[in-house]
Design a protein around this motif. Structure first.
Motif, PDB file in Angstrom:
ATOM      1  N   ALA A 429       5.642   5.121   6.529  1.00  0.00           N
ATOM      2  CA  ALA A 429       5.933   3.884   5.804  1.00  0.00           C
ATOM      3  C   ALA A 429       5.300   3.954   4.423  1.00  0.00           C
ATOM      4  O   ALA A 429       4.253   4.582   4.239  1.00  0.00           O
ATOM      5  N   ILE A 430       5.912   3.316   3.449  1.00  0.00           N
ATOM      6  CA  ILE A 430       5.382   3.344   2.084  1.00  0.00           C
ATOM      7  C   ILE A 430       3.957   2.805   2.048  1.00  0.00           C
ATOM      8  O   ILE A 430       3.109   3.319   1.323  1.00  0.00           O
ATOM      9  N   ARG A 431       3.673   1.795   2.836  1.00  0.00           N
ATOM     10  CA  ARG A 431       2.339   1.204   2.814  1.00  0.00           C
ATOM     11  C   ARG A 431       1.262   2.185   3.259  1.00  0.00           C
ATOM     12  O   ARG A 431       0.080   2.012   2.952  1.00  0.00           O
ATOM     13  N   ASP A 432       1.656   3.235   4.016  1.00  0.00           N
ATOM     14  CA  ASP A 432       0.689   4.204   4.526  1.00  0.00           C
ATOM     15  C   ASP A 432       0.556   5.440   3.655  1.00  0.00           C
ATOM     16  O   ASP A 432      -0.190   6.364   3.992  1.00  0.00           O
ATOM     17  N   LEU A 433       1.292   5.485   2.540  1.00  0.00           N
ATOM     18  CA  LEU A 433       1.159   6.627   1.629  1.00  0.00           C
ATOM     19  C   LEU A 433      -0.234   6.653   1.019  1.00  0.00           C
ATOM     20  O   LEU A 433      -0.768   5.618   0.622  1.00  0.00           O
ATOM     21  N   LYS A 434      -0.814   7.847   0.946  1.00  0.00           N
ATOM     22  CA  LYS A 434      -2.123   8.010   0.336  1.00  0.00           C
ATOM     23  C   LYS A 434      -2.073   9.174  -0.644  1.00  0.00           C
ATOM     24  O   LYS A 434      -1.370  10.156  -0.407  1.00  0.00           O
ATOM     25  N   PRO A 435      -2.813   9.087  -1.743  1.00  0.00           N
ATOM     26  CA  PRO A 435      -2.815  10.181  -2.724  1.00  0.00           C
ATOM     27  C   PRO A 435      -3.294  11.490  -2.098  1.00  0.00           C
ATOM     28  O   PRO A 435      -4.318  11.518  -1.425  1.00  0.00           O
ATOM     29  N   GLU A 436      -2.540  12.537  -2.293  1.00  0.00           N
ATOM     30  CA  GLU A 436      -2.879  13.863  -1.800  1.00  0.00           C
ATOM     31  C   GLU A 436      -2.495  14.887  -2.861  1.00  0.00           C
ATOM     32  O   GLU A 436      -1.540  14.680  -3.610  1.00  0.00           O
TER      33      GLU A 436
END
Length: 604
Positions: A429-436
């Protein structure tokens, strides 16, 4: 000369401009985000109710049925509160969210889903703000004491507030909402809700409407009556199925050839997003979708249809599994009526439309580009600064399942055929995207600005339709090129030949390099710029390439323009001073490899 930093700044300006629809999406996602991770628990409760409820279950069992009320009144609200707190402040916020939710549960006679949606995020927010004020002031060695006691004390306070204040308010609000829904049903107005639901779905607000609003209300109603019609309003596959069937018979070009596969994915797989691009391609089709939704809901209401729990995904299989004993005819009738109405009206529109034709992806890209421009976004495929080789690809959608999972599967298979097996391809989900680091994010164009806000340093590619996108070929080509050796072999140097296009370029005049894109090759141009700059970055040099849209080109003697033949033809007599390199493929061009070698001071 345009620097890489200026490119990023320009994209951040784009990110700051949030449309009203984007804000509605974010709010709806916040609501549905607390429900979606718990759909499996809701389905478990629904199956136990359908199978073992006394009376009314398929296999009535009083002992097993004792699970129904505790799951409804305690387990599900606590899970929602836990997830709501975690969305705000990771695990620490999750624990506070669960503690705070306990306060609204105690003594409540109605399921506290709304209360959990309030107290969960509130608990996470309170502990987050408290930590921001005091955590960095705690002496070494006392961190554990601080964390445990601060969370415990704040949790107690929030639980008391929930029990004393929020609980009565939510109970009154729930009773009022229940009466409102009952009144709408009694005066036969519920079908009119589809006037808003169907357009919201096409604008990718389906999860916000379904899981953020209808599912919580439906669970409360099902707990009282044993079933709820609200579960069927958004999940009814009939409107989309009728439109896709009409395209199967009366569509043209790729829209017709792709429709049969879309029917299976939509009706059996429950991925409703598959038919949204067909409506975006021909916006008037929203009218059949609305009328079909209204007709289907009217049939549901007339025959007393309903589900035990949410049907997620919205496939006919999930609907049948959640159908209580004695409601199969009513539920299937509503789906059938919606399908027939949608099909007939869509068929009339498609048969009378003489202009419909061409490629679905092309039409879809044009519609999405116009939508983006109306919001002030000129490049939905922004490639942010990155370094190194892509080692992870994430497909991101509103809910993090369904269409994004299928898109990830399609790309994974494509990469496997190309021999690329060392790159992780997942969905979320977009809300769970984290910078990597070294991350590529693929999302739908309607959701691109939210994905960019979550991971501003990642490479972003947006598509119109996860299930059929030519962009996957471009991504595979880019990744295949990245897997080659960093330094060209001696053979590559020797094969440059004396007829290179570079022989015609006066590099003493070149100060800026731009890759020029048309409307339909923004993604490939963006990837080409990224690859080009990555190669240049291996040695120190003054050039940093950037992407320019066709209508942004300025005829300047100090600019080197790189583009494809179709775009060059559109430039035409517009260019007289600027120098131009025209290639067949921006991602697989020998001339561009030679240009990199030249700029890095090597022989070509």
């Amino acid at each position: 000369m345009m620097s890489q930093e200026s490119l990023v700044t320009g994209q951040n300006t784009v990110k700051s401009k949030k449309s009203v629809k984007t804000r509605v999406q974010q709010f709806g996602t916040a609501l549905s985000g607390m429900i979606m991770p718990n759909i499996s628990a809701i389905i478990a409760w629904g199956l136990i109710t359908a199978l073992f409820m006394v009376p009314g279950g398929w296999f009535p069992n009083a002992h097993i049925a004792e699970l129904i009320n505790p799951m409804l009144h305690y387990l599900l609200p606590l899970l929602i509160g836990y997830v709501g707190g975690r969305m705000v402040y990771d695990e620490r916020g999750a624990v506070l969210g669960a503690i705070a939710t306990t306060g609204v549960i105690v003594g409540a006679k109605v399921p506290m889903f709304l209360g959990a949606m309030i107290m969960g995020p509130l608990g996470g927010w309170c502990i987050k703000k408290f930590d921001q004020l005091f955590l960095d002031k705690i002496r070494a060695g006392f961190e554990m004491i601080y964390k445990n006691f601060s969370a415990g004390i704040i949790g107690i306070i929030l639980a008391i507030i929930g029990q004393s204040i929020i609980n009565p308010l939510v109970v009154s609000g729930s009773n009022l909402a229940a009466k409102g829904v009952s009144w709408i049903i009694s005066v036969h107005l519920l079908p009119l809700a589809n006037i808003f639901i169907e357009p919201a779905k096409v604008l990718f607000l389906n999860n916000a409407v379904g899981n953020g609003i209808l599912v919580p209300l439906g669970i409360q109603q099902a707990g009282q009556l044993g079933k709820s019609m609200l579960f069927l309003l958004e999940s009814n596959p009939g409107p989309g199925l009728g439109i896709l069937l009409a395209f199967c018979l009366y569509g043209k070009g790729s829209s017709k050839s792709s429709a049969p596969g879309a029917v299976i994915i939509h009706f059996l797989g429950g991925v409703h997003e598959i038919y949204f691009p067909y409506i975006l391609m021909k916006p008037i089709l929203i009218i059949p979708a609305i009328l079909a939704g209204v007709s289907g809901t009217f049939t549901f209401q007339l025959l007393g249809a309903g589900l035990k729990a949410a049907a997620s995904p919205g496939s006919i299989i999930a609907i049948l599994l959640m159908t209580p004993k004695g409601s199969y005819i009513a539920n299937l009738a509503g789906v059938l009526v919606a399908t027939v109405v949608s099909f007939v009206l869509s068929a009339i529109i498609l048969k009378r439309d003489k202009s419909l034709g061409g490629d679905l992806e092309e039409k879809q890209a044009q519609v999405e580009q116009m939508k983006a421009e109306s919001k002030g976004i000129t490049n939905n495929n922004a490639d942010f600064s990155r370094s190194g080789k892509i080692n992870k690809i994430i497909f991101a959608c509103d809910a993090g399942m369904g269409s994004s999972a299928m898109g990830a599967s399609l790309l994974r298979d494509k990469l496997k055929k190309e021999g690329i097996t060392d790159i992780s391809v997942t969905n979320t989900a977009i809300r769970d995207l984290k910078p990597e680091p070294n991350l590529l994010v693929v999302t739908q164009k309607e959701l691109a600005d939210r994905a960019i806000a979550q991971t501003p340093d990642a490479m972003h590619i947006s598509v119109g339709n996860f299930m059929s996108s030519s962009r996957y070929d471009e991504i595979a080509a880019m990744l295949k090129q990245e897997t080659k050796e960093n330094k060209p072999s001696g053979a590559d140097k020797n094969t440059a030949g004396t007829t290179s296009l570079l022989d015609e370029i006066d590099f003493d005049r070149v100060q800026k390099i731009y890759f020029v894109s048309g409307k339909n090759n923004i993604g490939s141009t963006t990837m080409a710029v990224s690859l080009f700059n990555d190669e240049l970055a291996k040695t120190h040099q003054k050039f940093v390439a950037a992407r320019k849209a066709l209508d942004e080109v300025v005829d300047s003697a100090d600019e080197l323009l790189i583009t494809t033949k179709p775009v060059a033809e559109q430039l035409g007599s517009q260019i007289s001073k600027a120098q131009v390199i025209v290639v067949d493929d921006l991602l697989k061009s020998k001339e561009l490899k030679e240009l990199v070698l030249y700029l890095n001071g090597k022989d070509v």
